[in-house]
Design a protein around this motif. Sequence first.
Motif, PDB file in Angstrom:
ATOM      1  N   MET A   1       0.884  -1.569   0.214  1.00  0.00           N
ATOM      2  CA  MET A   1      -0.082  -0.030   0.057  1.00  0.00           C
ATOM      3  C   MET A   1       1.333   1.270   0.063  1.00  0.00           C
ATOM      4  O   MET A   1       2.046   1.652   1.010  1.00  0.00           O
ATOM      5  CB  MET A   1      -0.819   0.052   1.681  1.00  0.00           C
ATOM      6  CG  MET A   1      -2.250   1.481   1.742  1.00  0.00           C
ATOM      7  SD  MET A   1      -2.748   1.315   2.807  1.00  0.00           S
ATOM      8  CE  MET A   1      -3.757  -0.495   2.924  1.00  0.00           C
ATOM      9  N   SER A   2       0.597   1.772  -0.807  1.00  0.00           N
ATOM     10  CA  SER A   2       1.158   3.228  -1.145  1.00  0.00           C
ATOM     11  C   SER A   2       0.345   4.113   0.236  1.00  0.00           C
ATOM     12  O   SER A   2       0.052   4.243   0.761  1.00  0.00           O
ATOM     13  CB  SER A   2       0.899   4.093  -2.364  1.00  0.00           C
ATOM     14  OG  SER A   2      -0.037   4.624  -2.170  1.00  0.00           O
ATOM     15  N   GLU A   3       2.035   5.512   0.522  1.00  0.00           N
ATOM     16  CA  GLU A   3       1.652   6.396   1.668  1.00  0.00           C
ATOM     17  C   GLU A   3       0.529   6.835   1.404  1.00  0.00           C
ATOM     18  O   GLU A   3      -0.084   7.086   1.885  1.00  0.00           O
ATOM     19  CB  GLU A   3       2.983   7.068   1.305  1.00  0.00           C
ATOM     20  CG  GLU A   3       4.126   6.286   2.035  1.00  0.00           C
ATOM     21  CD  GLU A   3       5.224   7.442   2.004  1.00  0.00           C
ATOM     22  OE1 GLU A   3       4.911   8.488   1.939  1.00  0.00           O
ATOM     23  OE2 GLU A   3       6.188   6.874   2.417  1.00  0.00           O
ATOM     24  N   HIS A   4       0.246   7.532  -0.261  1.00  0.00           N
ATOM     25  CA  HIS A   4      -1.017   8.811  -0.614  1.00  0.00           C
ATOM     26  C   HIS A   4      -2.179   7.478  -0.012  1.00  0.00           C
ATOM     27  O   HIS A   4      -2.799   8.303   0.036  1.00  0.00           O
ATOM     28  CB  HIS A   4      -0.985   8.978  -1.642  1.00  0.00           C
ATOM     29  CG  HIS A   4       0.705  10.207  -1.387  1.00  0.00           C
ATOM     30  ND1 HIS A   4       1.316  10.756  -0.122  1.00  0.00           N
ATOM     31  CD2 HIS A   4       1.554  10.087  -2.073  1.00  0.00           C
ATOM     32  CE1 HIS A   4       1.750  11.715  -0.816  1.00  0.00           C
ATOM     33  NE2 HIS A   4       2.305  11.171  -1.763  1.00  0.00           N
ATOM     34  N   ALA A   5      -2.421   6.791  -0.596  1.00  0.00           N
ATOM     35  CA  ALA A   5      -3.155   5.449  -0.561  1.00  0.00           C
ATOM     36  C   ALA A   5      -3.286   4.988   1.070  1.00  0.00           C
ATOM     37  O   ALA A   5      -4.688   5.953   1.391  1.00  0.00           O
ATOM     38  CB  ALA A   5      -2.909   4.623  -1.652  1.00  0.00           C
ATOM     39  N   ALA A   6      -2.721   5.188   1.908  1.00  0.00           N
ATOM     40  CA  ALA A   6      -3.287   4.623   3.622  1.00  0.00           C
ATOM     41  C   ALA A   6      -3.713   5.710   4.235  1.00  0.00           C
ATOM     42  O   ALA A   6      -4.837   6.028   4.905  1.00  0.00           O
ATOM     43  CB  ALA A   6      -1.983   4.605   4.056  1.00  0.00           C
ATOM     44  N   LEU A   7      -2.525   6.947   3.752  1.00  0.00           N
ATOM     45  CA  LEU A   7      -3.092   7.932   5.018  1.00  0.00           C
ATOM     46  C   LEU A   7      -3.818   9.023   4.231  1.00  0.00           C
ATOM     47  O   LEU A   7      -2.203  10.281   4.035  1.00  0.00           O
ATOM     48  CB  LEU A   7      -2.058   8.265   5.771  1.00  0.00           C
ATOM     49  CG  LEU A   7      -1.350   7.714   6.339  1.00  0.00           C
ATOM     50  CD1 LEU A   7      -0.310   7.313   7.620  1.00  0.00           C
ATOM     51  CD2 LEU A   7      -2.487   7.135   8.383  1.00  0.00           C
ATOM     52  N   LYS A   8      -4.955   9.154   3.518  1.00  0.00           N
ATOM     53  CA  LYS A   8      -5.343  10.638   2.167  1.00  0.00           C
ATOM     54  C   LYS A   8      -5.239  11.896   2.855  1.00  0.00           C
ATOM     55  O   LYS A   8      -5.484  12.550   2.182  1.00  0.00           O
ATOM     56  CB  LYS A   8      -6.422  10.167   1.885  1.00  0.00           C
ATOM     57  CG  LYS A   8      -7.247   9.977   2.355  1.00  0.00           C
ATOM     58  CD  LYS A   8      -8.764   9.747   1.826  1.00  0.00           C
ATOM     59  CE  LYS A   8     -10.098   9.331   2.551  1.00  0.00           C
ATOM     60  NZ  LYS A   8     -11.129   9.036   1.950  1.00  0.00           N
ATOM     61  N   TYR A   9      -5.458  11.723   4.355  1.00  0.00           N
ATOM     62  CA  TYR A   9      -5.848  12.919   5.046  1.00  0.00           C
ATOM     63  C   TYR A   9      -4.243  14.144   4.941  1.00  0.00           C
ATOM     64  O   TYR A   9      -4.627  14.874   5.703  1.00  0.00           O
ATOM     65  CB  TYR A   9      -6.542  12.820   6.263  1.00  0.00           C
ATOM     66  CG  TYR A   9      -7.939  12.851   6.295  1.00  0.00           C
ATOM     67  CD1 TYR A   9      -8.898  13.331   5.336  1.00  0.00           C
ATOM     68  CD2 TYR A   9      -8.159  10.899   6.161  1.00  0.00           C
ATOM     69  CE1 TYR A   9      -9.790  13.280   4.961  1.00  0.00           C
ATOM     70  CE2 TYR A   9     -10.117  11.254   6.376  1.00  0.00           C
ATOM     71  CZ  TYR A   9     -10.282  11.723   5.361  1.00  0.00           C
ATOM     72  OH  TYR A   9     -11.744  11.394   5.077  1.00  0.00           O
ATOM     73  N   LEU A  10      -3.100  13.188   5.027  1.00  0.00           N
ATOM     74  CA  LEU A  10      -2.102  13.331   5.181  1.00  0.00           C
ATOM     75  C   LEU A  10      -1.631  13.804   3.676  1.00  0.00           C
ATOM     76  O   LEU A  10       0.199  14.832   4.198  1.00  0.00           O
ATOM     77  CB  LEU A  10      -1.257  12.556   5.651  1.00  0.00           C
ATOM     78  CG  LEU A  10      -1.790  12.122   7.507  1.00  0.00           C
ATOM     79  CD1 LEU A  10      -0.643  11.445   7.515  1.00  0.00           C
ATOM     80  CD2 LEU A  10      -1.643  13.747   8.531  1.00  0.00           C
ATOM     81  N   LEU A  11      -1.817  14.165   2.907  1.00  0.00           N
ATOM     82  CA  LEU A  11      -1.095  14.417   1.410  1.00  0.00           C
ATOM     83  C   LEU A  11      -0.514  16.362   1.642  1.00  0.00           C
ATOM     84  O   LEU A  11       0.528  15.914   0.654  1.00  0.00           O
ATOM     85  CB  LEU A  11      -2.500  14.327   0.394  1.00  0.00           C
ATOM     86  CG  LEU A  11      -3.036  12.933   0.194  1.00  0.00           C
ATOM     87  CD1 LEU A  11      -3.777  13.209  -0.697  1.00  0.00           C
ATOM     88  CD2 LEU A  11      -2.392  11.956   0.015  1.00  0.00           C
ATOM     89  N   ALA A  12      -0.540  16.814   2.379  1.00  0.00           N
ATOM     90  CA  ALA A  12       0.137  18.037   1.947  1.00  0.00           C
ATOM     91  C   ALA A  12       1.136  18.214   2.881  1.00  0.00           C
ATOM     92  O   ALA A  12       2.256  19.123   3.026  1.00  0.00           O
ATOM     93  CB  ALA A  12      -1.181  19.046   2.361  1.00  0.00           C
ATOM     94  N   TYR A  13       1.882  16.587   4.153  1.00  0.00           N
ATOM     95  CA  TYR A  13       1.842  16.918   4.494  1.00  0.00           C
ATOM     96  C   TYR A  13       3.994  16.756   4.042  1.00  0.00           C
ATOM     97  O   TYR A  13       3.496  15.564   3.038  1.00  0.00           O
ATOM     98  CB  TYR A  13       2.356  16.218   5.709  1.00  0.00           C
ATOM     99  CG  TYR A  13       0.708  17.399   7.242  1.00  0.00           C
ATOM    100  CD1 TYR A  13       1.447  17.923   8.389  1.00  0.00           C
ATOM    101  CD2 TYR A  13      -0.241  16.845   6.344  1.00  0.00           C
ATOM    102  CE1 TYR A  13       0.487  18.411   8.357  1.00  0.00           C
ATOM    103  CE2 TYR A  13      -1.265  17.433   7.349  1.00  0.00           C
ATOM    104  CZ  TYR A  13      -0.631  18.290   8.475  1.00  0.00           C
ATOM    105  OH  TYR A  13      -1.990  18.664   8.919  1.00  0.00           O
ATOM    106  N   PRO A  14       4.913  16.936   4.994  1.00  0.00           N
ATOM    107  CA  PRO A  14       6.032  16.444   3.992  1.00  0.00           C
ATOM    108  C   PRO A  14       6.814  14.833   3.737  1.00  0.00           C
ATOM    109  O   PRO A  14       6.224  14.646   5.327  1.00  0.00           O
ATOM    110  CB  PRO A  14       7.445  16.851   4.785  1.00  0.00           C
ATOM    111  CG  PRO A  14       6.089  18.336   5.748  1.00  0.00           C
ATOM    112  CD  PRO A  14       5.137  18.062   5.764  1.00  0.00           C
TER     113      PRO A  14
END
Length: 168
Positions: free
Chosen positions: A1-14
Amino acid sequence: MSEHAALKYLLAYPPAVVRQAQSLFDAGELPAWLRRKYPDGHDVQTDKALYQFVAALKQRHLKNAPLPAKVLYDNQQHPLKGTLGTNTMISRVQGGRLKSKSEIRVASLFRELPLPFLQMIAAHELAHLKEREHDKAFYQLCRHMLPDYHQLEFDLRLWLNCRERGLL
């Protein structure tokens, strides 16, 4: 699972921050960590209680700002729709005069969330009484009301990721 798929509410963070959160999430430690950090709910359950809660925060930190005409929980506000709260100005003509009133709506899910998250969204919407845009002045005002505003916003995003998967 990719980072962005797993934690979608954090997309704008470093990416480094997302990786750290992702590792806690993947290890199954994130929900327990959030429960330890934010163990208590709150009793602000009605629209009247929410109005009083927001009015007290406004009075403490924004004495010169106008009090919103309405503050209420709203089932239409939802993170999947991209909104957790709104602050709108409603203008009406009354007897030949134009009257403007502000209205704050907060997503109903905040009834179930820990008190610091309700404080965070209330401060966010109150800041819009003075600053319409999400700019530096806006976030300075949020931090004036809640010095740990940015940490609360980040933790709320972690909470939403866990809650969406039924982990909280």
